[in-house]
Scaffold this motif. Structure first.
Motif, PDB file in Angstrom:
ATOM      1  N   UNK A  44       5.834   8.001   7.095  1.00 42.84           N
ATOM      2  CA  UNK A  44       6.847   7.805   6.050  1.00 42.84           C
ATOM      3  C   UNK A  44       6.900   6.334   5.640  1.00 42.84           C
ATOM      4  N   UNK A  45       6.874   5.464   6.622  1.00 45.56           N
ATOM      5  CA  UNK A  45       6.891   4.028   6.332  1.00 45.56           C
ATOM      6  C   UNK A  45       5.661   3.635   5.521  1.00 45.56           C
ATOM      7  N   UNK A  46       4.495   4.131   5.917  1.00 45.26           N
ATOM      8  CA  UNK A  46       3.260   3.824   5.175  1.00 45.26           C
ATOM      9  C   UNK A  46       3.362   4.311   3.732  1.00 45.26           C
ATOM     10  N   UNK A  50       3.299   1.998   0.394  1.00 43.56           N
ATOM     11  CA  UNK A  50       2.374   2.308  -0.705  1.00 43.56           C
ATOM     12  C   UNK A  50       3.127   2.381  -2.035  1.00 43.56           C
ATOM     13  N   UNK A  51       4.255   3.078  -2.034  1.00 46.92           N
ATOM     14  CA  UNK A  51       5.058   3.219  -3.256  1.00 46.92           C
ATOM     15  C   UNK A  51       5.508   1.846  -3.786  1.00 46.92           C
ATOM     16  N   UNK A  52       6.073   1.016  -2.924  1.00 47.99           N
ATOM     17  CA  UNK A  52       6.582  -0.285  -3.359  1.00 47.99           C
ATOM     18  C   UNK A  52       5.450  -1.209  -3.794  1.00 47.99           C
ATOM     19  N   UNK A  53       4.331  -1.163  -3.108  1.00 51.12           N
ATOM     20  CA  UNK A  53       3.203  -2.005  -3.498  1.00 51.12           C
ATOM     21  C   UNK A  53       2.641  -1.574  -4.844  1.00 51.12           C
ATOM     22  N   UNK A  54       2.546  -0.271  -5.071  1.00 54.91           N
ATOM     23  CA  UNK A  54       2.090   0.210  -6.384  1.00 54.91           C
ATOM     24  C   UNK A  54       3.063  -0.224  -7.470  1.00 54.91           C
ATOM     25  N   UNK A  58       0.385  -3.947  -6.936  1.00 54.56           N
ATOM     26  CA  UNK A  58      -0.660  -3.983  -5.923  1.00 54.56           C
ATOM     27  C   UNK A  58      -1.134  -2.553  -5.695  1.00 54.56           C
ATOM     28  N   UNK A  59      -2.115  -2.100  -6.491  1.00 55.59           N
ATOM     29  CA  UNK A  59      -2.570  -0.715  -6.371  1.00 55.59           C
ATOM     30  C   UNK A  59      -2.992  -0.398  -4.934  1.00 55.59           C
ATOM     31  N   UNK A  60      -2.338   0.598  -4.364  1.00 53.88           N
ATOM     32  CA  UNK A  60      -2.518   0.912  -2.952  1.00 53.88           C
ATOM     33  C   UNK A  60      -2.776   2.393  -2.754  1.00 53.88           C
ATOM     34  N   UNK A 129       4.773  -4.964   3.722  1.00 55.20           N
ATOM     35  CA  UNK A 129       4.366  -5.289   2.344  1.00 55.20           C
ATOM     36  C   UNK A 129       3.893  -6.740   2.276  1.00 55.20           C
ATOM     37  N   UNK A 130       4.647  -7.629   2.876  1.00 60.20           N
ATOM     38  CA  UNK A 130       4.265  -9.047   2.888  1.00 60.20           C
ATOM     39  C   UNK A 130       2.928  -9.277   3.556  1.00 60.20           C
ATOM     40  N   UNK A 131       2.704  -8.598   4.663  1.00 59.60           N
ATOM     41  CA  UNK A 131       1.430  -8.747   5.357  1.00 59.60           C
ATOM     42  C   UNK A 131       0.270  -8.216   4.511  1.00 59.60           C
ATOM     43  N   UNK A 132       0.490  -7.090   3.838  1.00 60.91           N
ATOM     44  CA  UNK A 132      -0.555  -6.559   2.954  1.00 60.91           C
ATOM     45  C   UNK A 132      -0.865  -7.519   1.813  1.00 60.91           C
TER      46      UNK A 132
END
Length: 176
Positions: A44-46, A50-54, A58-60, A129-132
């Motif tokens: 769920x966290x992943x 993904x949703x927030x980065x997109x 940041x296409x994820x 998200x920051x680490x990504x």
């Protein structure tokens, strides 16, 4: 003499019991999903990351690695990081809950724990998200970010919440 230490020993005993019960319950939870790859909570966290980065440009995409119980973040055409069980911050949350309940103060304990868990959950999402983003745009800072900066953020948040709990709730006189 032991009478002087009774309050401290009571707090310590409550902390240890609560911590062990939550730790064993979490381990039981993890064991029940071992064959299916990454556990549902981490998944769920992943998905949220993904949703927030997109949404942030940041296409994820996520790629499951079931045998190794991990999910890879594929960000901007690169495998940026991987999500494993330890990234979900549950162990940090267990530590937080155990400490706060060791200084139990009735209903406000439950309210503070709920608010604290929500804050820790959000901080963990921001951390991942920051680490990504660092691993995608500034890879040279990846190790220091993963090993020092982002753990300091999540653990610093826990310590800050503990200090708030002790200062404003646990040690506050009930009659004032």
């Amino acid at each position: 003499m032991l009478k002087d230490f009774k309050p401290v020993l009571g707090i310590l005993l409550r902390f240890i019991i609560i911590y062990l019960v939550l730790l064993f319950a979490y381990q039981f939870y993890l064991n029940s999903f071992k064959a299916g790859g990454l556990d549902p909570f981490s998944r769920i966290i992943a998905e949220q990351v993904r949703y927030f980065q997109n949404s942030a440009g940041y296409p994820t995409q996520l790629y499951n690695d079931i045998p190794k119980e991990q999910v890879w973040f594929y960000v901007k055409s690169d495998y940026a990081t991987r999500m494993v069980e330890g990234c979900n911050a549950i162990s940090v949350m267990i530590l937080f809950v155990s400490f706060v309940f060791a200084f139990y103060k009735g209903v406000k304990t439950f309210a503070f724990v709920l608010i604290g868990l929500i804050l820790l959950y959000i901080m963990n999402l921001v951390r991942i998200i920051g680490l990504n983003i660092v691993m995608t745009d500034h890879k040279q800072y990846g190790k220091i970010s993963h090993d020092y900066i982002f753990p300091a953020v999540i653990y610093g948040c826990v310590v800050l919440l503990w200090l708030i709990w002790i200062k404003f709730f646990a040690l506050k006189n009930e009659d004032s």
